[in-house]
Design a protein around this motif. Structure first.
Motif, PDB file in Angstrom:
ATOM      1  N   PHE A 171      -7.796   0.287   0.700  1.00 11.48           N
ATOM      2  CA  PHE A 171      -6.794  -1.010   1.694  1.00 11.48           C
ATOM      3  C   PHE A 171      -8.377  -1.197   2.794  1.00 11.48           C
ATOM      4  N   GLN A 196      -4.200   2.739  -4.628  1.00  8.27           N
ATOM      5  CA  GLN A 196      -3.965   0.948  -3.562  1.00  8.27           C
ATOM      6  C   GLN A 196      -5.148   1.307  -2.129  1.00  8.27           C
ATOM      7  N   ALA A 236       0.883  -1.346   0.207  1.00  2.12           N
ATOM      8  CA  ALA A 236      -0.251  -0.214  -0.219  1.00  2.12           C
ATOM      9  C   ALA A 236       0.744   1.120  -0.257  1.00  2.12           C
ATOM     10  N   GLY A 237       1.879   1.363   0.283  1.00  3.39           N
ATOM     11  CA  GLY A 237       2.418   2.486   0.165  1.00  3.39           C
ATOM     12  C   GLY A 237       3.102   3.104   1.706  1.00  3.39           C
ATOM     13  N   LEU A 238       2.186   2.073   2.753  1.00  2.00           N
ATOM     14  CA  LEU A 238       2.348   2.888   4.158  1.00  2.00           C
ATOM     15  C   LEU A 238       3.402   2.639   4.696  1.00  2.00           C
ATOM     16  N   PRO A 285       1.709   6.201  -0.033  1.00  4.76           N
ATOM     17  CA  PRO A 285       0.146   5.762  -0.079  1.00  4.76           C
ATOM     18  C   PRO A 285      -1.180   6.728  -0.426  1.00  4.76           C
ATOM     19  N   GLY A 286      -1.755   6.080  -1.370  1.00  5.93           N
ATOM     20  CA  GLY A 286      -2.569   6.648  -2.470  1.00  5.93           C
ATOM     21  C   GLY A 286      -3.663   6.295  -1.965  1.00  5.93           C
ATOM     22  N   THR A 287      -4.415   6.918  -3.229  1.00  2.85           N
ATOM     23  CA  THR A 287      -6.103   6.055  -3.654  1.00  2.85           C
ATOM     24  C   THR A 287      -5.891   5.301  -4.856  1.00  2.85           C
TER      25      THR A 287
END
Ligand SMILES: Nc1ncnc2c1ncn2[C@@H]1O[C@H](COP(=O)(O)OP(=O)(O)OP(=O)(O)O)[C@@H](O)[C@H]1O
Ligand SMILES: [Mg+2]
Lengths: 255, 284
Positions: free
Chosen positions: A79, A77, A53-55, A73-75
């Motif tokens: 979650f 991906q 997710a890039g978190l 993170p971004g929309t």
């Protein structure tokens, strides 16, 4: 979207020592894949999802979605967390819309559609404290779907649901997947769920968390749990656990 | 007697039970009524004894006026319009000081809450100022600004500043980190993050800060007015003291208590309204 996942190593620092949580994870997702990940508690499934997710960007490796590296993170991906994580001060519909305006007729329409899909009609104006755990999770799923992500990451999204709602939402998820071709990655504790949903079941083992095997499920949808071929797949996945010596941990949790 | 009251209450309960058809609720209501009546017995007895002792002349009226004296004094002050004039002045002072102090406190709390840099610059000095008792700075304020409105309002503002500053700061820092992850996933803009996540999450603390600041402002008002003034409820009390009109002093005390309670109830009402989403809210 095609997704390349390479996690050479991920560790958490505990004081002076670093505890290795993930090692040598390689996953290639084709456009429209539905991957289910199953493995013992604490093997790093949630950690892996957060990386995709890039978190969590503190690891060695790369994640690429559609050829572009994920840097945060971004929309794109979507979650759905293990716990619902709704905003307690927003109503159901406000939680789904969140930073998007319900006054926008297009958003309004889609929010209403999603509320219908996740069976929350009549609870639009309710606050999270008035919802059961399962209902909250359905709001969280609707919230993720509203953003039309390229890849949807779900961390044990149905763990808290009763069998009936769970089955319904599994089918809803499959329907959305087939209609929109969103690439899905779903973490589960439930053996049957992993086979019912996934076109590939990724089996993880622990210490350090790594992939023990990937089993393709080539059964046509909708799948019948009672079908002999389904049961055959089930045996196959179970056997993998036996060899990984994780059976006692898993057996009690499957349905 | 007791039985008739209960039967007289019956139709009322029926109406209630249309909405909440629980038998337990009715019992709970009766219980709470009983408890409330029980709580009134002692004050009532005290007032009665107080009145009797005063009427019989055991205690001088300059020491302890009877309840009826106090009610009479209250009535006279209302009729002459004196009470209203003084009360207006006091409320205006408190409001001015509160708006100044609490406004700055809220702003400083938000500024410090949002940025660790601002915290490093501002918080140590503010914490130092916080530990200075109000009474200790009062002489200084009087020296600088005289006995006029400025010193009073500043004293009130100083008292109102800190409760809301500390609580706003805390509230902002206590936002659930897991919800920040959600905000990142949903791609909140900075403004949406503040509006949808940080402020609502800090709101319970901010409201608590407002309540405490209001109390502090009211307290400071009393101190400021008793120190020296030519109008206001505090002045009215000091003036009455010089002429040994103890009943008026009592009226002043009651007014201070009543207005303090009223503003507090107002903020509580605001809390129930704004925090209806809160799971832990059960102060019914
Ligand atoms: N923020 C963190 N700091 C330190 N250690 C962590 C952190 N998050 C996870 N861990 C550790 O990493 C390991 C994997 O955690 P993770 O939550 O990914 O497991 P999981 O496979 O999702 O488990 P479960 O099935 O119970 O949800 C665990 O041993 C956990 O203790
Ligand atoms: Mg997990």
């Amino acid at each position: 979207m095609t997704v390349h996942i390479r996690v050479r190593e991920k560790s958490f620092k505990k004081g002076q020592t670093a505890v290795q949580v993930l090692r040598d994870i390689r996953l290639e997702l084709e456009d429209g894949d539905f991957i289910t990940i199953i493995g013992p508690s604490g093997c790093g499934k949630s950690t892996l999802l957060k990386i995709i997710a890039g978190l969590d960007t503190d690891y060695e490796g790369t994640v690429e979605i559609g050829g572009l590296p994920v840097v945060g993170p971004g929309t794109d991906q979507g979650f759905v967390f293990q716990e619902h994580r709704l905003f307690p001060w927003l109503t159901v519909e406000e939680n789904i819309a969140a930073n998007l305006s319900l006054k926008d007729p297009e958003i309004r329409k889609r929010v209403d559609e999603l509320i219908h899909i996740v069976r929350l009609k009549g609870f639009e104006k309710a606050y999270p404290k008035e919802l059961s755990g399962g209902m909250s999770q359905r709001v969280a799923i609707a919230r993720a779907l509203l953003r039309e992500p390229k890849i949807l990451l779900l961390d044990e999204p149905f763990g808290a649901l009763d069998a009936f709602t769970r089955k319904h939402l599994q089918d809803v998820l499959l329907e959305i997947w087939r209609k929109k071709r969103i690439t899905m990655v779903l973490v589960t504790h439930d053996l049957d769920e992993s086979i019912y949903l996934g076109n590939q079941v990724v089996i993880m083992k622990t210490k350090p968390g790594s992939i023990s095997r990937i089993i393709p499920i080539e059964l046509p949808f909708p799948r019948q749990r009672a079908h002999p071929l389904f049961q055959e797949m089930r045996q196959k996945v179970l056997k993998e656990f036996e060899t990984a010596d994780e059976l006692p941990l898993i057996e009690g949790l499957g349905i | 007697m007791a039985k008739t009251t209960i039967t007289a209450e019956q139709p009322k309960f029926r109406k209630e039970s249309v909405r909440r058809p629980t038998v337990l609720k009715d019992d709970g209501f009766k219980e709470s009524l009983k408890r409330r009546v029980a709580g009134l017995i002692l004050p009532f007895l005290l007032f009665a004894i107080w009145q009797i002792i005063g009427s019989l002349g055991f205690v001088s009226k300059t020491v302890l006026p009877t309840p009826s004296d106090i009610v009479m004094a209250f009535k006279n002050l209302v009729v002459s319009g004196e009470l209203f004039t003084h009360l207006k002045i006091s409320v205006l002072r408190a409001a001015a000081g509160f708006i100044l102090g609490a406004g700055l406190g809220l702003a400083a709390g938000i500024a410090v809450g949002f940025s660790t840099k601002t915290e490093g610059v501002l918080d140590p000095s503010l914490q130092m100022l916080r530990t200075i008792p109000h009474l200790a700075v009062a002489p200084l304020f009087i020296l600088w600004f005289g006995f006029g409105e400025a010193s009073k309002i500043l004293l009130i503002a100083k008292s109102a500043f800190f409760p809301i500053y500390v609580n706003t700061f805390l509230g902002i820092r206590e936002v659930d980190a897991r919800l920040f992850d959600v905000a990142r996933i949903l791609d909140f803009s900075k403004w949406k993050q503040i509006k949808l996540l940080i402020l609502p999450s800090a709101l319970p603390n901010i409201l608590l800060g407002i309540r405490l600041s209001l109390g502090a402002a009211w307290l400071a008002l009393v101190v400021a007015e008793l120190m020296g003034s030519t109008e206001g409820v505090g002045y009215m009390m000091m003036d009455a003291r010089q002429f040994s009109n103890t009943d008026i002093v009592f009226v002043g005390i009651i007014i201070f208590a009543a207005v303090g309670k009223l503003t507090d109830s107002f903020v509580r009402l605001l809390e129930t309204r704004l925090l209806k989403w809160q799971d832990t809210y059960n102060g019914r």
